[in-house]
Every structure is written in structure tokens, then in C-alpha cells.
Enzyme design. Sequence first.
Site, PDB file in Angstrom:
ATOM      1  N   GLY A 151       6.808 -17.105  -0.303  1.00 45.54           N
ATOM      2  CA  GLY A 151       7.454 -16.095   0.671  1.00 45.54           C
ATOM      3  C   GLY A 151       6.508 -16.097   1.823  1.00 45.54           C
ATOM      4  NE  ARG A 233       4.098  -4.536  -6.658  1.00 41.85           N
ATOM      5  CZ  ARG A 233       3.738  -4.426  -5.389  1.00 41.85           C
ATOM      6  NH1 ARG A 233       2.538  -5.068  -5.340  1.00 41.85           N
ATOM      7  NH2 ARG A 233       4.153  -3.697  -4.315  1.00 41.85           N
ATOM      8  CD  GLU A 262      -2.293  -1.627  -9.660  1.00 41.81           C
ATOM      9  OE1 GLU A 262      -2.239  -0.871  -8.575  1.00 41.81           O
ATOM     10  OE2 GLU A 262      -2.186  -2.819  -9.657  1.00 41.81           O
ATOM     11  CG  HIS A 280      -3.130  -3.018  -5.595  1.00 44.37           C
ATOM     12  ND1 HIS A 280      -2.079  -2.731  -6.425  1.00 44.37           N
ATOM     13  CD2 HIS A 280      -2.582  -4.003  -4.854  1.00 44.37           C
ATOM     14  CE1 HIS A 280      -0.904  -3.361  -5.964  1.00 44.37           C
ATOM     15  NE2 HIS A 280      -1.199  -4.034  -4.808  1.00 44.37           N
ATOM     16  CB  ILE A 281      -8.716  -4.438  -2.211  1.00 47.12           C
ATOM     17  CG1 ILE A 281      -9.296  -5.634  -2.486  1.00 47.12           C
ATOM     18  CG2 ILE A 281      -9.253  -3.225  -2.602  1.00 47.12           C
ATOM     19  CD1 ILE A 281     -10.555  -5.878  -2.147  1.00 47.12           C
ATOM     20  N   GLY A 282      -5.456  -6.169  -2.095  1.00 49.93           N
ATOM     21  CA  GLY A 282      -5.170  -7.333  -1.086  1.00 49.93           C
ATOM     22  C   GLY A 282      -4.616  -7.002   0.067  1.00 49.93           C
TER      23      GLY A 282
END
Length: 301
Positions: A151, A233, A262, A280-282
Amino acid sequence: MVIAVTSPSFSKNQILKNELKKYFPESKFNEDGKKLEEEALIDFVADAEGLIVGLERITREVIEKIPNLKIISKYGVGLDNLDIEFCKEKGIYIGWTPGTNKTSVAELTLSFMISLSRNVYTTSNMLKNGIWHKDGGFDLSGKTVGIIGLGNIGKELVRLLKPFKTTILVNDIIDQSQYYEENNLIEMEKNQIYQESDLITLHVPLTKDTYHLINKETLSQMKRSAFLINTSRGKVVDEKALKWALMNNIIAGAAIDVYEEEPPEDKELISLPNLICTPHIGGNSFESVLAMGRSAIKHLR
């Protein structure tokens, strides 16, 4: 309109708060920075006509407790935390723009690839503990990279990888043969990608088909020298299986930015020396936060 912003990240960004209040003065924010769940979430959003949500789970039960709700505006790109079908049933609009954080996530993925390949993380930790261990790993350049999910983020990663002249193996549920040909990508079945790649990175949404896509069986197909990266995810990867694979040298290492729960509760997993783990800093770069926030505001307007 009364707007409730559940996302702690949006709520602590003064630029976004000011921009939202310019259009919606009756906005309220999750100032405490806590992950809102169940009763606390319902209490916070009960009087809202519009929501700006990040990762908070907006279920049927929550929606039923918000009688005036007209719109849920997504701060981010994943929609797996929203009950989309019930929103349709209730006539509640979902504001969502794909790809707003693609560069941020793709750059973090690339940094994981380089850190894993060159042993940056492991040797840094060893040196901090007084161990001088010179092991520079291998070059990312020229290696075989498997990308599952092409994607917006997967395509952005393809762009970033071009100077490294890697062989890129790809798999997606949508036929994108023209794009693959234009970018010298090799389409393969997932099991072939597991077997042939030096690094495998996941960029798929969470669905019933991708839940625990990576498990003991798929990990066992990978090279012992291979690295796994997950910035999609958490539930796409079976964490128990990943811990088993890392502890038993089934694969060489992994980097994960997302977790089944999380914050993660498995301290043994996140303490493993061959695992890079980030909170979870993407999609959380400065530029990405502004882009996602402004997209959410645009949908409300």
C-alpha cells in the site's frame, strides 16, 4: 460542534490544538495523556458530536453511548479500531485519508533494516555494558528484502530502498503487476518470500486474514540469518511465536514498533538482546503528526 480528541499525541501538540480550536472552540482534549478505555473513554466522549481518534477502540458499545455523534475523524491511517459497519448503520461519517504518515513509517522501517543488518543496536548495548565486540554485520546494499503489503507505506519503502540496489520480493492481495514491473519488483507467494529474504517487513492492515500472519510455522520457514520487521499492527505477529523464534535462534533478530497489547506486558520479550522494540513511533515524526492532525481537522470541517 463539540469535538472530543481522544488521542494523547494530538492532545499534547499545541499547534494542532490551536488549529482545531480556531474552527471548533468547544473542543476538548485528552490532556492526561492516558490511553482511554471502556468507562473512561465513554465518559470522555459522551457529549461529543465529533471525535478525533488515534488507536482508541471505538466499538459498538462506545458508539451507542454517544447519542449526538455525527463523525469520527481518524488521526492516523489504520481503521481496525473502529466498528465501521455499525457506523454505516448509524449514519456516522468516518473521515480518513490514507498515506498521511507513509514517509514516517517507511523511514523507521529503513532505519530498522540498517540497524539490524549492521548490528548497530546489539553492539551499542554491549558497549554500554563494557563489552568491546566488533561485529559490523552485513551491508543492506545488494540484499534480498521481502515486503508483504504494497500500500502507501510499502510503496514509500520501495522508493527509499532504491539507492541500496536490493532485490525486492513483494506480495499483496491486489494485482499491481504494472507497478511491480515499473519498479523491478518480483512478485512471489508469501511462503517463497519467507524462505528467500534476508529481511522481511510487514505493511498490511489488521484483518481476519492477517491476524497472526507471522506464527511458528512461517517463522520456521525463514532463514536463520533473516530479520523480521513489523511496523504495521501488533496482532499481525504472534508474539509468543516470535519470542520462541528469537530465543531459539530460528531467526537472527527482529524489530517491532507495534504490539498485541500496548503498552506490551511481556517484559521477557522486549528484553531480548536480538529484538529492537520501539513504542509505536512509526507514524509519530513531527511532520507526520502535523499531517495526520490536519487531515483529521479537514474531515471535521
